[in-house]
Motif scaffolding. Sequence first.
Motif, PDB file in Angstrom:
ATOM      1  N   SER A 253       0.994  -1.060  -0.033  1.00 13.06           N
ATOM      2  CA  SER A 253      -0.070  -0.145   0.065  1.00 13.06           C
ATOM      3  C   SER A 253       1.031   1.353  -0.094  1.00 13.06           C
ATOM      4  CB  SER A 253      -0.931  -0.110   1.316  1.00 13.06           C
ATOM      5  OG  SER A 253      -0.186   0.101   2.328  1.00 13.06           O
ATOM      6  N   ASP A 254       2.223   1.168   0.242  1.00 14.10           N
ATOM      7  CA  ASP A 254       3.244   2.341   0.291  1.00 14.10           C
ATOM      8  C   ASP A 254       3.494   2.675  -1.207  1.00 14.10           C
ATOM      9  OD1 ASP A 254       2.702   2.771   3.043  1.00 14.10           O
ATOM     10  OD2 ASP A 254       4.458   1.223   3.378  1.00 14.10           O
ATOM     11  N   ASN A 255       3.627   1.792  -2.187  1.00 10.94           N
ATOM     12  CA  ASN A 255       4.091   1.725  -3.382  1.00 10.94           C
ATOM     13  C   ASN A 255       3.097   1.194  -4.323  1.00 10.94           C
ATOM     14  OD1 ASN A 255       6.687   2.852  -2.291  1.00 10.94           O
ATOM     15  ND2 ASN A 255       7.400   0.688  -2.001  1.00 10.94           N
ATOM     16  N   PHE A 256       2.411   2.201  -4.861  1.00 10.00           N
ATOM     17  CA  PHE A 256       1.629   1.841  -6.184  1.00 10.00           C
ATOM     18  C   PHE A 256       2.442   1.705  -7.340  1.00 10.00           C
ATOM     19  CE2 PHE A 256      -2.064   4.104  -3.646  1.00 10.00           C
ATOM     20  CZ  PHE A 256      -2.182   3.232  -2.870  1.00 10.00           C
ATOM     21  N   ILE A 257       2.046   1.278  -8.234  1.00 10.17           N
ATOM     22  CA  ILE A 257       2.552   0.934  -9.486  1.00 10.17           C
ATOM     23  C   ILE A 257       1.634   1.622 -10.637  1.00 10.17           C
ATOM     24  CG2 ILE A 257       3.948  -1.088  -9.063  1.00 10.17           C
ATOM     25  CD1 ILE A 257       2.358  -2.530 -11.083  1.00 10.17           C
ATOM     26  N   THR A 258       2.208   2.096 -11.644  1.00 10.73           N
ATOM     27  CA  THR A 258       1.318   2.791 -12.687  1.00 10.73           C
ATOM     28  C   THR A 258       1.148   1.820 -13.878  1.00 10.73           C
ATOM     29  OG1 THR A 258       2.280   5.036 -12.262  1.00 10.73           O
ATOM     30  CG2 THR A 258       1.401   4.803 -14.449  1.00 10.73           C
ATOM     31  N   VAL A 259      -0.031   1.807 -14.348  1.00  5.03           N
ATOM     32  CA  VAL A 259      -0.406   0.905 -15.481  1.00  5.03           C
ATOM     33  C   VAL A 259      -1.167   1.554 -16.454  1.00  5.03           C
ATOM     34  CG1 VAL A 259      -1.632  -1.379 -16.218  1.00  5.03           C
ATOM     35  CG2 VAL A 259      -0.286  -1.323 -14.024  1.00  5.03           C
ATOM     36  N   VAL A 260      -0.697   1.641 -17.746  1.00  7.29           N
ATOM     37  CA  VAL A 260      -1.248   2.475 -18.609  1.00  7.29           C
ATOM     38  C   VAL A 260      -1.972   1.477 -19.486  1.00  7.29           C
ATOM     39  CG1 VAL A 260      -1.035   4.003 -20.602  1.00  7.29           C
ATOM     40  CG2 VAL A 260       0.523   4.182 -18.727  1.00  7.29           C
ATOM     41  N   THR A 261      -3.311   1.644 -19.774  1.00  9.58           N
ATOM     42  CA  THR A 261      -4.099   0.510 -20.371  1.00  9.58           C
ATOM     43  C   THR A 261      -5.262   1.224 -21.337  1.00  9.58           C
ATOM     44  OG1 THR A 261      -5.665  -1.540 -20.083  1.00  9.58           O
ATOM     45  CG2 THR A 261      -5.919   0.323 -18.595  1.00  9.58           C
ATOM     46  N   SER A 262      -5.945   0.452 -22.166  1.00  6.43           N
ATOM     47  CA  SER A 262      -6.965   0.923 -23.145  1.00  6.43           C
ATOM     48  C   SER A 262      -8.088  -0.169 -22.937  1.00  6.43           C
ATOM     49  CB  SER A 262      -6.730   0.977 -24.487  1.00  6.43           C
ATOM     50  OG  SER A 262      -6.200  -0.545 -25.037  1.00  6.43           O
ATOM     51  N   ALA A 263      -8.083  -0.857 -21.882  1.00  3.57           N
ATOM     52  CA  ALA A 263      -9.280  -1.853 -21.512  1.00  3.57           C
ATOM     53  C   ALA A 263     -10.317  -0.947 -21.028  1.00  3.57           C
ATOM     54  CB  ALA A 263      -8.758  -2.703 -20.237  1.00  3.57           C
ATOM     55  N   PRO A 264     -11.520  -1.203 -21.717  1.00  5.12           N
ATOM     56  CA  PRO A 264     -12.754  -0.472 -21.293  1.00  5.12           C
ATOM     57  C   PRO A 264     -13.282  -0.596 -20.180  1.00  5.12           C
ATOM     58  CG  PRO A 264     -13.357  -2.055 -23.087  1.00  5.12           C
ATOM     59  CD  PRO A 264     -11.905  -2.183 -22.601  1.00  5.12           C
ATOM     60  N   ASN A 265     -13.249  -1.611 -19.437  1.00  6.59           N
ATOM     61  CA  ASN A 265     -13.611  -1.994 -18.047  1.00  6.59           C
ATOM     62  C   ASN A 265     -12.983  -1.732 -16.750  1.00  6.59           C
ATOM     63  OD1 ASN A 265     -11.973  -4.007 -18.580  1.00  6.59           O
ATOM     64  ND2 ASN A 265     -12.997  -5.640 -17.560  1.00  6.59           N
ATOM     65  N   VAL A 266     -11.985  -0.915 -17.115  1.00  7.84           N
ATOM     66  CA  VAL A 266     -11.130  -0.568 -15.711  1.00  7.84           C
ATOM     67  C   VAL A 266     -11.808   0.409 -15.079  1.00  7.84           C
ATOM     68  CG1 VAL A 266      -8.819   0.178 -14.967  1.00  7.84           C
ATOM     69  CG2 VAL A 266      -9.009  -1.526 -16.802  1.00  7.84           C
ATOM     70  N   ARG A 267     -11.996   0.355 -13.731  1.00  2.00           N
ATOM     71  CA  ARG A 267     -12.632   1.557 -12.921  1.00  2.00           C
ATOM     72  C   ARG A 267     -11.965   1.443 -11.589  1.00  2.00           C
ATOM     73  NH1 ARG A 267     -15.680   0.595 -16.897  1.00  2.00           N
ATOM     74  NH2 ARG A 267     -17.659   0.811 -17.410  1.00  2.00           N
ATOM     75  N   ILE A 268     -12.198   2.655 -11.038  1.00  2.00           N
ATOM     76  CA  ILE A 268     -11.638   2.887  -9.816  1.00  2.00           C
ATOM     77  C   ILE A 268     -12.404   1.773  -8.834  1.00  2.00           C
ATOM     78  CG2 ILE A 268     -11.634   4.357  -7.517  1.00  2.00           C
ATOM     79  CD1 ILE A 268     -11.473   6.762  -9.331  1.00  2.00           C
ATOM     80  N   GLN A 269     -11.447   1.182  -8.023  1.00  2.00           N
ATOM     81  CA  GLN A 269     -11.584  -0.039  -7.070  1.00  2.00           C
ATOM     82  C   GLN A 269     -12.019  -1.408  -7.908  1.00  2.00           C
ATOM     83  OE1 GLN A 269     -11.264   0.124  -3.712  1.00  2.00           O
ATOM     84  NE2 GLN A 269     -10.433   2.179  -4.388  1.00  2.00           N
ATOM     85  N   SER A 270     -11.564  -1.424  -9.076  1.00  2.00           N
ATOM     86  CA  SER A 270     -11.622  -2.479  -9.739  1.00  2.00           C
ATOM     87  C   SER A 270     -10.599  -3.681  -9.085  1.00  2.00           C
ATOM     88  CB  SER A 270     -11.513  -2.460 -11.229  1.00  2.00           C
ATOM     89  OG  SER A 270     -12.326  -1.752 -11.836  1.00  2.00           O
ATOM     90  N   ARG A 271     -10.718  -4.930  -9.132  1.00  2.00           N
ATOM     91  CA  ARG A 271     -10.090  -5.920  -8.618  1.00  2.00           C
ATOM     92  C   ARG A 271      -9.594  -6.621 -10.006  1.00  2.00           C
ATOM     93  NH1 ARG A 271      -9.624  -7.184  -3.158  1.00  2.00           N
ATOM     94  NH2 ARG A 271      -9.189  -9.363  -3.402  1.00  2.00           N
ATOM     95  N   LEU A 272      -8.315  -6.482 -10.237  1.00  2.00           N
ATOM     96  CA  LEU A 272      -7.692  -7.092 -11.499  1.00  2.00           C
ATOM     97  C   LEU A 272      -6.666  -7.858 -11.418  1.00  2.00           C
ATOM     98  CD1 LEU A 272      -8.422  -3.721 -13.434  1.00  2.00           C
ATOM     99  CD2 LEU A 272     -10.028  -5.603 -13.552  1.00  2.00           C
ATOM    100  N   ALA A 273      -6.273  -8.672 -12.409  1.00  2.00           N
ATOM    101  CA  ALA A 273      -4.885  -9.342 -12.544  1.00  2.00           C
ATOM    102  C   ALA A 273      -3.925  -8.412 -13.139  1.00  2.00           C
ATOM    103  CB  ALA A 273      -5.144 -10.665 -13.191  1.00  2.00           C
ATOM    104  N   VAL A 274      -2.909  -8.211 -12.521  1.00  2.00           N
ATOM    105  CA  VAL A 274      -1.724  -7.496 -12.986  1.00  2.00           C
ATOM    106  C   VAL A 274      -0.410  -8.388 -13.180  1.00  2.00           C
ATOM    107  CG1 VAL A 274      -0.169  -5.357 -12.640  1.00  2.00           C
ATOM    108  CG2 VAL A 274      -2.515  -5.365 -12.161  1.00  2.00           C
ATOM    109  N   ALA A 275       0.187  -8.023 -14.431  1.00  2.00           N
ATOM    110  CA  ALA A 275       1.470  -8.697 -14.737  1.00  2.00           C
ATOM    111  C   ALA A 275       2.411  -7.622 -14.442  1.00  2.00           C
ATOM    112  CB  ALA A 275       1.592  -9.432 -16.205  1.00  2.00           C
ATOM    113  N   PRO A 276       3.328  -7.768 -13.215  1.00  2.00           N
ATOM    114  CA  PRO A 276       4.309  -6.554 -13.048  1.00  2.00           C
ATOM    115  C   PRO A 276       5.357  -6.674 -13.916  1.00  2.00           C
ATOM    116  CG  PRO A 276       4.106  -8.106 -11.144  1.00  2.00           C
ATOM    117  CD  PRO A 276       3.206  -8.486 -12.198  1.00  2.00           C
ATOM    118  N   VAL A 277       6.332  -5.666 -13.820  1.00  2.00           N
ATOM    119  CA  VAL A 277       7.661  -5.808 -14.440  1.00  2.00           C
ATOM    120  C   VAL A 277       8.514  -6.891 -14.186  1.00  2.00           C
ATOM    121  CG1 VAL A 277       9.976  -4.495 -14.782  1.00  2.00           C
ATOM    122  CG2 VAL A 277       7.513  -3.219 -14.710  1.00  2.00           C
TER     123      VAL A 277
END
Length: 176
Positions: A39-63
């Motif tokens: 919770s101290d270090n958020f990552i930035t993800v840039v996307t064009s997915a239309p269903n992304v909203r605030i508080q969405s729980r999604l799967a992320v592939a980090p660097v």
Amino acid sequence: MAVHQWIADYRVAVVESIQESGGKGTKALKICKVNIGDSDNFITVVTSAPNVRIQSRLAVAPVGSTVLATNGEGLLVTKTSVGGVMSEGMFCDAKMLAWDGGTEKIAAQIDESVPVGAPPPLKKPRPQHDKETTALPESQVQGLFEKKLTKEEKKKLAEEKKAARKAAKEAKKAAD
């Protein structure tokens, strides 16, 4: 390395903030600040997915993780500039997670039972419903496909109706 081994590197994340990017004539991008368990270090993800909203729980592939590319081979996720903004991961769709069903280019939604920061489930979560069946009441509506009357039955019915009308008419005359 198999796809299910790659998934162990992915994380369940919650989108904390979204900033819209892209003007007229360009692809609309969303710049998302994502919590992947730290919770101290958020990552930035840039996307064009239309269903992304605030508080969405999604799967992320980090660097550093590997995703399934459209050609069927593995693609290493690196810190990359997308639309002029550095992206530190990517949202996974159902195909990248090797789930049955789902749509490409739509971020896979993760159930709230999976904790933030944990790897996503290996199978697509299905809603758990208590299966209650309700008995329907007997219908009194006459169906369209009931047995049809034969000519003889129709003639007999018509004669009975005619006799009943005649009897009612005679009874009325007698009463007058």
